[in-house]
Scaffold this motif. Sequence first.
Motif, mmCIF file in Angstrom:
data_model
loop_
_atom_site.group_PDB
_atom_site.id
_atom_site.type_symbol
_atom_site.label_atom_id
_atom_site.label_comp_id
_atom_site.label_asym_id
_atom_site.label_seq_id
_atom_site.Cartn_x
_atom_site.Cartn_y
_atom_site.Cartn_z
ATOM 1 N N TYR A 284 0.987 -1.812 -6.658
ATOM 2 C CA TYR A 284 0.463 -0.863 -5.678
ATOM 3 C C TYR A 284 -0.926 -1.368 -5.262
ATOM 4 O O TYR A 284 -1.857 -1.392 -6.083
ATOM 5 C CB TYR A 284 0.416 0.526 -6.317
ATOM 6 C CG TYR A 284 -0.097 1.610 -5.411
ATOM 7 C CD1 TYR A 284 0.432 1.805 -4.140
ATOM 8 C CD2 TYR A 284 -1.118 2.473 -5.840
ATOM 9 C CE1 TYR A 284 -0.036 2.807 -3.314
ATOM 10 C CE2 TYR A 284 -1.581 3.490 -5.017
ATOM 11 C CZ TYR A 284 -1.044 3.645 -3.763
ATOM 12 O OH TYR A 284 -1.515 4.641 -2.948
ATOM 13 N N LYS A 285 -1.029 -1.761 -3.999
ATOM 14 C CA LYS A 285 -2.249 -2.438 -3.528
ATOM 15 C C LYS A 285 -3.552 -1.701 -3.863
ATOM 16 O O LYS A 285 -4.489 -2.321 -4.374
ATOM 17 C CB LYS A 285 -2.166 -2.632 -2.015
ATOM 18 C CG LYS A 285 -1.901 -4.041 -1.586
ATOM 19 C CD LYS A 285 -2.088 -4.122 -0.085
ATOM 20 C CE LYS A 285 -1.141 -5.136 0.509
ATOM 21 N NZ LYS A 285 -1.089 -5.023 1.971
ATOM 22 N N PRO A 286 -3.632 -0.380 -3.542
ATOM 23 C CA PRO A 286 -4.909 0.278 -3.813
ATOM 24 C C PRO A 286 -5.337 0.230 -5.285
ATOM 25 O O PRO A 286 -6.509 0.396 -5.596
ATOM 26 C CB PRO A 286 -4.658 1.733 -3.376
ATOM 27 C CG PRO A 286 -3.601 1.614 -2.338
ATOM 28 C CD PRO A 286 -2.721 0.502 -2.803
ATOM 29 N N GLU B 275 -1.607 7.038 5.149
ATOM 30 C CA GLU B 275 -0.946 5.743 4.958
ATOM 31 C C GLU B 275 -1.675 4.642 5.724
ATOM 32 O O GLU B 275 -1.861 3.549 5.233
ATOM 33 C CB GLU B 275 0.518 5.810 5.437
ATOM 34 C CG GLU B 275 1.457 6.573 4.519
ATOM 35 C CD GLU B 275 1.561 5.964 3.115
ATOM 36 O OE1 GLU B 275 1.384 4.751 2.974
ATOM 37 O OE2 GLU B 275 1.791 6.736 2.170
ATOM 38 N N VAL C 150 -7.999 -0.951 1.580
ATOM 39 C CA VAL C 150 -7.546 -1.980 0.640
ATOM 40 C C VAL C 150 -8.221 -3.298 0.982
ATOM 41 O O VAL C 150 -8.679 -4.045 0.115
ATOM 42 C CB VAL C 150 -6.003 -2.131 0.690
ATOM 43 C CG1 VAL C 150 -5.558 -3.446 0.068
ATOM 44 C CG2 VAL C 150 -5.331 -0.977 -0.028
ATOM 45 N N SER D 92 0.838 -1.202 0.000
ATOM 46 C CA SER D 92 0.000 0.000 0.000
ATOM 47 C C SER D 92 0.875 1.255 0.000
ATOM 48 O O SER D 92 0.380 2.369 0.004
ATOM 49 C CB SER D 92 -0.943 0.002 1.200
ATOM 50 O OG SER D 92 -0.201 -0.087 2.376
ATOM 51 N N LYS E 216 -5.108 3.414 4.339
ATOM 52 C CA LYS E 216 -5.096 2.572 3.137
ATOM 53 C C LYS E 216 -5.336 1.112 3.499
ATOM 54 O O LYS E 216 -5.965 0.383 2.777
ATOM 55 C CB LYS E 216 -3.745 2.685 2.427
ATOM 56 C CG LYS E 216 -3.574 3.929 1.608
ATOM 57 C CD LYS E 216 -2.251 3.843 0.897
ATOM 58 C CE LYS E 216 -1.743 5.188 0.475
ATOM 59 N NZ LYS E 216 -0.333 5.106 0.054
#
Lengths: 123, 207
Positions: free
Chosen positions: A105-107, B4, B11, A82, B7
Amino acid sequence: MSAKVLVIEPGVSERSTMVEALAKYEVTVVASAGDAINAANDANVDLVIMELSLGGHSGMEFLYEFRTYADWQKIPVIVYSSLRVDDAVLKSRAWQQLNISDYLYKPASSLERLKRSASKVLG
Amino acid sequence: MLGEELKRPLVSISQLSELGGKDILIHTQAQKALNTIDNVLLYKQFSTGQMALNFEPVHVGSAITEVVAMMTPQMRMSGCWSEINIQSSLRPADIDRRLLNGALLAMWQAVVQSMETSTKIVCSAQRIPKGIRLSVMSKGINLDNLLLSATNMSSTQPISSVAGPAADLLAASGMFDLVGSKLTKSRKKDMSGFGVTLRTSKQIQLV
């Protein structure tokens, strides 16, 4: 025999979704960099999939240590994180030397994308 | 820092949606993200004076019960459960109720996120000569990793961008600082976690 994959992921929920997505492999999951070194030693892994943003020692510290061992220098590593890594860093000599097979990139990357990447790396 | 850390649950929500049929887990992750936003925001509002501190007698037991109820889904997801030990006839604490609830929630969430094994989380409130000792501890917490994350996150070095889940811990610590209490490491037998000493109220609580 299925390939052995070591997943380094601190998030409890992400760990279970990744294990589910990578069900066709023999997956070992750890939460921290320290445990990852021990697991890599015990499990004889074919692929490492890792988050860079770990609690305690960072993923970068793990990568540098991991690549110092001769036996592990050729083991493919997919960074699934992330943490956004700049293009400049991805093209840098230091990053190249770490021999990262893929950075996701995770997102912006689905589990399907991760599965494709793992499949491609493992042949 | 907050960006950060947010996320992670977001996610997770995205991944869970992709796999399908995970409604409860999606809800829990969304709640975790909201709690973190709330905790950091509350700390900022108190520390910048946008919200004034209102000291009043607050029963620590009621704050603990409320927070445990909020944290139960997250604990279940991590395979954890709670044990609450509140000493009988404990005097109320002299503190802002919203701050205590927010800081306790943040402290609890930091502990749950740092659990490495599925085990119980013990919350206790006990009378000590200086006031009330409130602590959240467990056998399963990786305290060193969490503290290292907090140090990384609060530093101005580039490594701060690779810190782990410590925003809640920093919010809790900041909030307790505002009322003159210090969040410290706490250990008891084989359990570790965090504790704080709260001032006892001299008033008789009328409600």
